[in-house]
Design an enzyme around this catalytic site. Structure first.
Site, PDB file in Angstrom:
ATOM      1  N   LYS A 195      45.887 -24.591  69.355  1.00 51.35           N
ATOM      2  CA  LYS A 195      44.721 -25.287  69.907  1.00 51.35           C
ATOM      3  C   LYS A 195      43.626 -24.283  70.315  1.00 51.35           C
ATOM      4  CE  LYS A 195      46.022 -29.528  69.351  1.00 51.35           C
ATOM      5  NZ  LYS A 195      45.270 -30.450  68.471  1.00 51.35           N
ATOM      6  N   TYR A 242      51.867 -24.450  70.373  1.00 53.83           N
ATOM      7  CA  TYR A 242      50.841 -25.506  70.482  1.00 53.83           C
ATOM      8  C   TYR A 242      49.573 -24.927  71.112  1.00 53.83           C
ATOM      9  CZ  TYR A 242      48.675 -29.970  71.827  1.00 53.83           C
ATOM     10  OH  TYR A 242      47.798 -31.025  71.986  1.00 53.83           O
TER      11      TYR A 242
HETATM   12  P1  NAD Z   1      49.662 -39.002  68.654  1.00 53.38           P
HETATM   13  O1  NAD Z   1      50.936 -38.289  68.391  1.00 53.38           O
HETATM   14  O2  NAD Z   1      49.703 -40.410  69.101  1.00 53.38           O
HETATM   15  O3  NAD Z   1      48.688 -38.912  67.405  1.00 53.38           O
HETATM   16  C1  NAD Z   1      48.692 -37.842  66.499  1.00 53.38           C
HETATM   17  C2  NAD Z   1      48.264 -38.392  65.170  1.00 53.38           C
HETATM   18  O4  NAD Z   1      48.258 -37.331  64.213  1.00 53.38           O
HETATM   19  C3  NAD Z   1      49.248 -39.448  64.635  1.00 53.38           C
HETATM   20  O5  NAD Z   1      48.530 -40.530  64.106  1.00 53.38           O
HETATM   21  C4  NAD Z   1      49.994 -38.710  63.540  1.00 53.38           C
HETATM   22  O6  NAD Z   1      50.462 -39.550  62.513  1.00 53.38           O
HETATM   23  C5  NAD Z   1      48.906 -37.781  63.040  1.00 53.38           C
HETATM   24  N1  NAD Z   1      49.466 -36.661  62.293  1.00 53.38           N
HETATM   25  C6  NAD Z   1      50.445 -35.809  62.700  1.00 53.38           C
HETATM   26  N2  NAD Z   1      50.713 -34.928  61.709  1.00 53.38           N
HETATM   27  C7  NAD Z   1      49.876 -35.232  60.681  1.00 53.38           C
HETATM   28  C8  NAD Z   1      49.672 -34.683  59.395  1.00 53.38           C
HETATM   29  N3  NAD Z   1      50.388 -33.637  58.962  1.00 53.38           N
HETATM   30  N4  NAD Z   1      48.724 -35.225  58.597  1.00 53.38           N
HETATM   31  C9  NAD Z   1      47.987 -36.275  59.016  1.00 53.38           C
HETATM   32  N5  NAD Z   1      48.153 -36.855  60.225  1.00 53.38           N
HETATM   33  C10 NAD Z   1      49.084 -36.324  61.041  1.00 53.38           C
HETATM   34  O7  NAD Z   1      48.943 -38.128  69.758  1.00 53.38           O
HETATM   35  P2  NAD Z   1      47.464 -38.143  70.377  1.00 53.38           P
HETATM   36  O8  NAD Z   1      47.657 -37.859  71.811  1.00 53.38           O
HETATM   37  O9  NAD Z   1      46.687 -39.339  69.962  1.00 53.38           O
HETATM   38  O10 NAD Z   1      46.887 -36.807  69.684  1.00 53.38           O
HETATM   39  C11 NAD Z   1      45.683 -36.753  68.968  1.00 53.38           C
HETATM   40  C12 NAD Z   1      45.141 -35.344  69.090  1.00 53.38           C
HETATM   41  O11 NAD Z   1      44.833 -35.075  70.452  1.00 53.38           O
HETATM   42  C13 NAD Z   1      46.143 -34.264  68.665  1.00 53.38           C
HETATM   43  O12 NAD Z   1      45.451 -33.254  67.969  1.00 53.38           O
HETATM   44  C14 NAD Z   1      46.645 -33.727  69.986  1.00 53.38           C
HETATM   45  O13 NAD Z   1      47.104 -32.404  69.884  1.00 53.38           O
HETATM   46  C15 NAD Z   1      45.411 -33.853  70.842  1.00 53.38           C
HETATM   47  N6  NAD Z   1      45.639 -33.862  72.277  1.00 53.38           N
HETATM   48  C16 NAD Z   1      46.443 -34.796  72.852  1.00 53.38           C
HETATM   49  C17 NAD Z   1      46.637 -34.771  74.223  1.00 53.38           C
HETATM   50  C18 NAD Z   1      47.527 -35.743  74.932  1.00 53.38           C
HETATM   51  O14 NAD Z   1      47.837 -35.511  76.096  1.00 53.38           O
HETATM   52  N7  NAD Z   1      47.943 -36.842  74.319  1.00 53.38           N
HETATM   53  C19 NAD Z   1      46.010 -33.797  74.993  1.00 53.38           C
HETATM   54  C20 NAD Z   1      45.188 -32.863  74.368  1.00 53.38           C
HETATM   55  C21 NAD Z   1      45.019 -32.912  73.008  1.00 53.38           C
END
Ligand code: NAD
Length: 244
Positions: free
Chosen positions: A156, A152
């Site tokens: 990123k 991951y």
């Molecule tokens: P989440 O799991 O709620 O949302 C992720 C979204 O991506 C979901 O809607 C899922 O359906 C979609 N997704 C996954 N695989 C996919 C694919 N192959 N094609 C299309 N859509 C796909 O999590 P989140 O926290 O809302 O994450 C959103 C972004 O933020 C991600 O890139 C994640 O890595 C990043 N992020 C999250 C955090 C955290 O702590 N939650 C921190 C840093 C970065």
């Protein structure tokens, strides 16, 4: 003049909060989703309730044709795309020595190739219009690395390099490319954390809590807007101070 944003992974979490933020400001919203059709349609109803034009567009970002279809459907429903937000992402928590190649490949297919496929699909039109914004959602772990999240973190970090290089290449074409690297945000991605782990993460954070999806959405909205017209190639990290 209404602007259009395409947000991948918009059915929940940060993507959903961003869809609502843009809609509240009068933007048209292409809400990308992969499998969560019911949630995507609930979101569209909510966006319509805010008076926004919106379309749910289905596609797996890891698949070039899926990404291209999302872009085509957004354009035909809402007009040209002004802003692409590469938000869709997956996590994988395991020791590196327990991470098999299939899991590693899937992380890169969704988190990195997904951004490539979506950028590839929107860019010819942005370049011909000499205007556009691409925002990539990375993570603090892409900046500093996380134990038990090597794949991951590497995926990123790749998005950060992608952002910086693309910003240099596309600046002369009037296209800005920036990156948001959130800290620990309270979404389904962290739903598996037990209360002790959550408390420990909040404790490590100078602001003493996890972030909300709305706080990340606010940064995405700023970077998409004309208020950020002189910003490109930057990594902005809403993280409560956990990484300074
Ligand atoms: P989440 O799991 O709620 O949302 C992720 C979204 O991506 C979901 O809607 C899922 O359906 C979609 N997704 C996954 N695989 C996919 C694919 N192959 N094609 C299309 N859509 C796909 O999590 P989140 O926290 O809302 O994450 C959103 C972004 O933020 C991600 O890139 C994640 O890595 C990043 N992020 C999250 C955090 C955290 O702590 N939650 C921190 C840093 C970065």
């Amino acid at each position: 003049m209404h602007k259009t944003v395409l947000i991948t992974g918009a059915s929940r979490g940060i993507g959903r909060a961003a869809a609502l933020r843009f809609a509240k400001a009068g933007w048209r919203v292409g809400a990308g989703y992969c499998a969560s059709e019911a949630e995507a349609h609930t979101l569209i109803a909510e966006l319509a309730g805010l008076g926004a034009m919106a379309a749910a567009v289905r596609g797996d970002v890891a698949d070039a044709e899926g990404a291209a279809r999302m872009v085509r459907e957004t354009r035909s429903a809402l007009g040209h795309i002004d802003v692409l937000i590469n938000n869709a992402g997956i996590a994988h928590t395991a020791l590196f020595t327990d991470t098999d190649y299939a899991a590693w490949r899937r992380l890169f297919a969704v988190n990195v190739d997904g951004a490539y496929h979506c950028a590839e699909a929107v860019l010819p039109d942005m370049i011909s219009r000499q205007s556009g914004v691409i925002l990539n959602v990375s993570s603090i772990w892409g900046l500093v690395g996380a134990s038990c999240e090597v794949g991951y973190s590497a995926s990123k970090a790749a998005l950060i390099g992608f952002t910086k290089a693309l910003a240099k290449e596309l600046g002369p074409s009037g296209i800005r490319v920036n990156c948001v690297a959130p800290g620990v945000i309270d979404t389904d991605m962290n739903a598996a954390l037990d209360p002790v782990a959550r408390a420990a993460l909040a404790d490590e954070t100078p602001l003493c809590r996890l972030g909300t999806p709305e706080e990340v959405a606010e940064v995405l909205f700023f970077l998409a807007s004309d208020a950020a017209s002189f910003m490109t190639g930057q990594v902005i990290s809403p993280n409560g101070g956990i990484v300074i």
